[in-house]
Design a protein around this motif. Structure first.
Motif, mmCIF file in Angstrom:
data_model
loop_
_atom_site.group_PDB
_atom_site.id
_atom_site.type_symbol
_atom_site.label_atom_id
_atom_site.label_comp_id
_atom_site.label_asym_id
_atom_site.label_seq_id
_atom_site.Cartn_x
_atom_site.Cartn_y
_atom_site.Cartn_z
ATOM 1 N N GLY A 116 0.810 -1.208 0.000
ATOM 2 C CA GLY A 116 0.000 0.000 0.000
ATOM 3 C C GLY A 116 0.843 1.257 0.000
ATOM 4 N N TRP A 117 1.950 1.229 0.718
ATOM 5 C CA TRP A 117 2.812 2.411 0.793
ATOM 6 C C TRP A 117 3.394 2.755 -0.574
ATOM 7 N N VAL A 118 3.852 1.726 -1.285
ATOM 8 C CA VAL A 118 4.540 2.001 -2.537
ATOM 9 C C VAL A 118 3.566 2.383 -3.648
ATOM 10 N N ILE A 119 2.353 1.804 -3.661
ATOM 11 C CA ILE A 119 1.420 2.224 -4.708
ATOM 12 C C ILE A 119 0.834 3.607 -4.395
ATOM 13 N N TRP A 120 0.802 3.969 -3.113
ATOM 14 C CA TRP A 120 0.457 5.351 -2.771
ATOM 15 C C TRP A 120 1.528 6.293 -3.305
ATOM 16 N N LEU A 121 2.804 5.911 -3.150
ATOM 17 C CA LEU A 121 3.914 6.714 -3.647
ATOM 18 C C LEU A 121 3.836 6.896 -5.160
ATOM 19 N N ALA A 122 3.335 5.863 -5.847
ATOM 20 C CA ALA A 122 3.271 5.884 -7.308
ATOM 21 C C ALA A 122 2.094 6.686 -7.848
ATOM 22 N N ASP A 123 1.261 7.247 -6.949
ATOM 23 C CA ASP A 123 0.082 8.021 -7.361
ATOM 24 C C ASP A 123 -0.986 7.160 -8.031
ATOM 25 N N PHE A 124 -1.115 5.889 -7.610
ATOM 26 C CA PHE A 124 -2.259 5.115 -8.050
ATOM 27 C C PHE A 124 -3.527 5.780 -7.517
ATOM 28 N N ILE A 125 -4.638 5.540 -8.163
ATOM 29 C CA ILE A 125 -5.891 6.195 -7.812
ATOM 30 C C ILE A 125 -6.726 5.214 -6.988
ATOM 31 N N PHE A 126 -6.988 5.558 -5.741
ATOM 32 C CA PHE A 126 -7.750 4.688 -4.855
ATOM 33 C C PHE A 126 -9.237 5.034 -4.945
ATOM 34 N N ILE A 127 -10.058 3.987 -4.921
ATOM 35 C CA ILE A 127 -11.503 4.180 -4.991
ATOM 36 C C ILE A 127 -12.167 3.403 -3.865
ATOM 37 N N ASP A 128 -13.100 4.047 -3.197
ATOM 38 C CA ASP A 128 -13.843 3.429 -2.092
ATOM 39 C C ASP A 128 -15.148 2.872 -2.648
ATOM 40 N N ARG A 129 -15.203 1.549 -2.830
ATOM 41 C CA ARG A 129 -16.373 0.934 -3.454
ATOM 42 C C ARG A 129 -17.577 0.908 -2.514
ATOM 43 N N THR A 130 -17.340 1.128 -1.224
ATOM 44 C CA THR A 130 -18.447 1.075 -0.264
ATOM 45 C C THR A 130 -19.178 2.406 -0.145
ATOM 46 N N ASP A 131 -18.619 3.462 -0.714
ATOM 47 C CA ASP A 131 -19.193 4.810 -0.597
ATOM 48 C C ASP A 131 -19.396 5.370 -2.000
ATOM 49 N N PRO A 132 -20.630 5.340 -2.528
ATOM 50 C CA PRO A 132 -20.864 5.793 -3.909
ATOM 51 C C PRO A 132 -20.409 7.225 -4.164
ATOM 52 N N GLN A 133 -20.619 8.116 -3.200
ATOM 53 C CA GLN A 133 -20.217 9.512 -3.401
ATOM 54 C C GLN A 133 -18.700 9.625 -3.490
ATOM 55 N N ALA A 134 -17.989 8.915 -2.592
ATOM 56 C CA ALA A 134 -16.531 8.931 -2.637
ATOM 57 C C ALA A 134 -16.023 8.284 -3.920
ATOM 58 N N ALA A 135 -16.722 7.244 -4.384
ATOM 59 C CA ALA A 135 -16.318 6.577 -5.614
ATOM 60 C C ALA A 135 -16.441 7.525 -6.807
ATOM 61 N N ARG A 136 -17.516 8.301 -6.840
ATOM 62 C CA ARG A 136 -17.680 9.270 -7.932
ATOM 63 C C ARG A 136 -16.568 10.315 -7.884
ATOM 64 N N GLY A 137 -16.193 10.729 -6.679
ATOM 65 C CA GLY A 137 -15.096 11.690 -6.545
ATOM 66 C C GLY A 137 -13.779 11.107 -7.033
ATOM 67 N N SER A 138 -13.550 9.821 -6.759
ATOM 68 C CA SER A 138 -12.328 9.160 -7.213
ATOM 69 C C SER A 138 -12.283 9.072 -8.732
ATOM 70 N N LEU A 139 -13.444 8.801 -9.344
ATOM 71 C CA LEU A 139 -13.483 8.731 -10.805
ATOM 72 C C LEU A 139 -13.257 10.103 -11.433
ATOM 73 N N LYS A 140 -13.761 11.157 -10.779
ATOM 74 C CA LYS A 140 -13.487 12.516 -11.274
ATOM 75 C C LYS A 140 -11.989 12.814 -11.193
ATOM 76 N N LEU A 141 -11.355 12.398 -10.079
ATOM 77 C CA LEU A 141 -9.912 12.568 -9.945
ATOM 78 C C LEU A 141 -9.177 11.799 -11.032
ATOM 79 N N ALA A 142 -9.646 10.588 -11.319
ATOM 80 C CA ALA A 142 -9.025 9.786 -12.369
ATOM 81 C C ALA A 142 -9.128 10.484 -13.723
ATOM 82 N N ALA A 143 -10.307 11.057 -14.029
ATOM 83 C CA ALA A 143 -10.479 11.768 -15.299
ATOM 84 C C ALA A 143 -9.535 12.959 -15.377
ATOM 85 N N ASP A 144 -9.379 13.686 -14.262
ATOM 86 C CA ASP A 144 -8.458 14.831 -14.232
ATOM 87 C C ASP A 144 -7.023 14.370 -14.485
#
Length: 248
Positions: A116-144
């Motif tokens: 987890g530490w190293v993929i955080w360092l690599a700027d992988f995009i994390f998505i919270d599948r349990t929270d639809p609102q947070a998931a939408r925010g993660s997808l917006k970040l991914a698009a950016d």
């Protein structure tokens, strides 16, 4: 699982775990000089290739040269879309695809020590599948991130196939491609199921082939559903037996 090797994968996993700790430490030491992603790409592919060699995995890449120079050189960001049959798919793609795509990973992975530490360092995009609102925010970040020039790799099946058959694709990836305005590059992975299927840690060496297809552009399709169906058909076609491949 009966018939799968025991001693070799056990020794490789033990040695690889120790080496992972050193690789992560090296990433963090290099990060102030190369940046987090730069440090990740300087260390991680080499570590993964060494692990693949130790397991007896033979990586193969076919079709990369058929992509445009802008995609191969990274000036045109894309979303790579492929099938998913093995836990080793992400690292083997990282070590084989020249395009340096990041993954959209489930948030739980961020809490795994070292990994987890190293993929955080690599700027992988994390998505919270349990929270639809947070998931939408993660997808917006991914698009950016994609619009800013970062290619992404996704598995639209949403989970690993147990028998190698392609599962129905989910829509999120295709809405993301439309939002970012970038092509999807389909690819197919053959060999992952035999190397490390679900339900075992006993890796068996063998060929691992990645076949890359031609880009599909969102503007060529009337809807996300049509885009999804065309991509799924492209991946399914790439899963058919291929001819001679090129080794990276």
């Amino acid at each position: 699982m009966a018939g799968r090797p025991f001693l070799r994968p056990l020794l490789v996993w033990v040695g690889g775990s120790l080496a992972l700790a050193l690789a992560v430490a090296l990433c963090f030491l290099l990060a102030p000089f190369l940046g987090g992603p730069g440090a990740f790409w300087a260390v991680a592919p080499r570590y993964i290739r060494a692990m693949a060699w130790a397991f007896g995995i033979r990586r193969e890449l076919d079709g990369w040269g058929g992509l445009s120079a802008s995609i191969r050189e990274g000036s045109q960001p894309v979303i790579f879309v492929g099938n998913h049959t093995s836990l080793l798919d992400p690292p083997l793609l990282i070590s084989t695809l020249p395009g340096r795509p990041v993954f959209i990973a489930k948030r739980e992975l961020a809490r795994v020590p070292f990994l987890g530490w190293v993929i955080w360092l690599a700027d992988f995009i994390f998505i919270d599948r349990t929270d639809p609102q947070a998931a939408r925010g993660s997808l917006k970040l991914a698009a950016d991130c994609i619009r800013a020039g970062q290619s992404v790799m996704t598995f639209p099946e949403g989970t690993r196939s147990r028998d190698g058959r392609l599962l129905p694709f989910k829509k999120g990836t295709f809405h993301l491609a439309l939002a970012a305005g970038v092509p999807i590059v389909p690819l197919a992975i053959r060999g992952g199921l035999g190397i490390l299927p679900r339900g075992t840690w006993r890796v068996e060496g063998g060929g691992y082939r990645i076949r890359v297809g031609q880009p599909l552009r969102p503007e060529d399709f009337p809807s996300p559903e049509a885009f999804l169906q065309a991509t799924e058909a492209a991946v399914r076609g790439l899963l058919e037996p291929a001819g001679v491949s090129s080794r990276p």
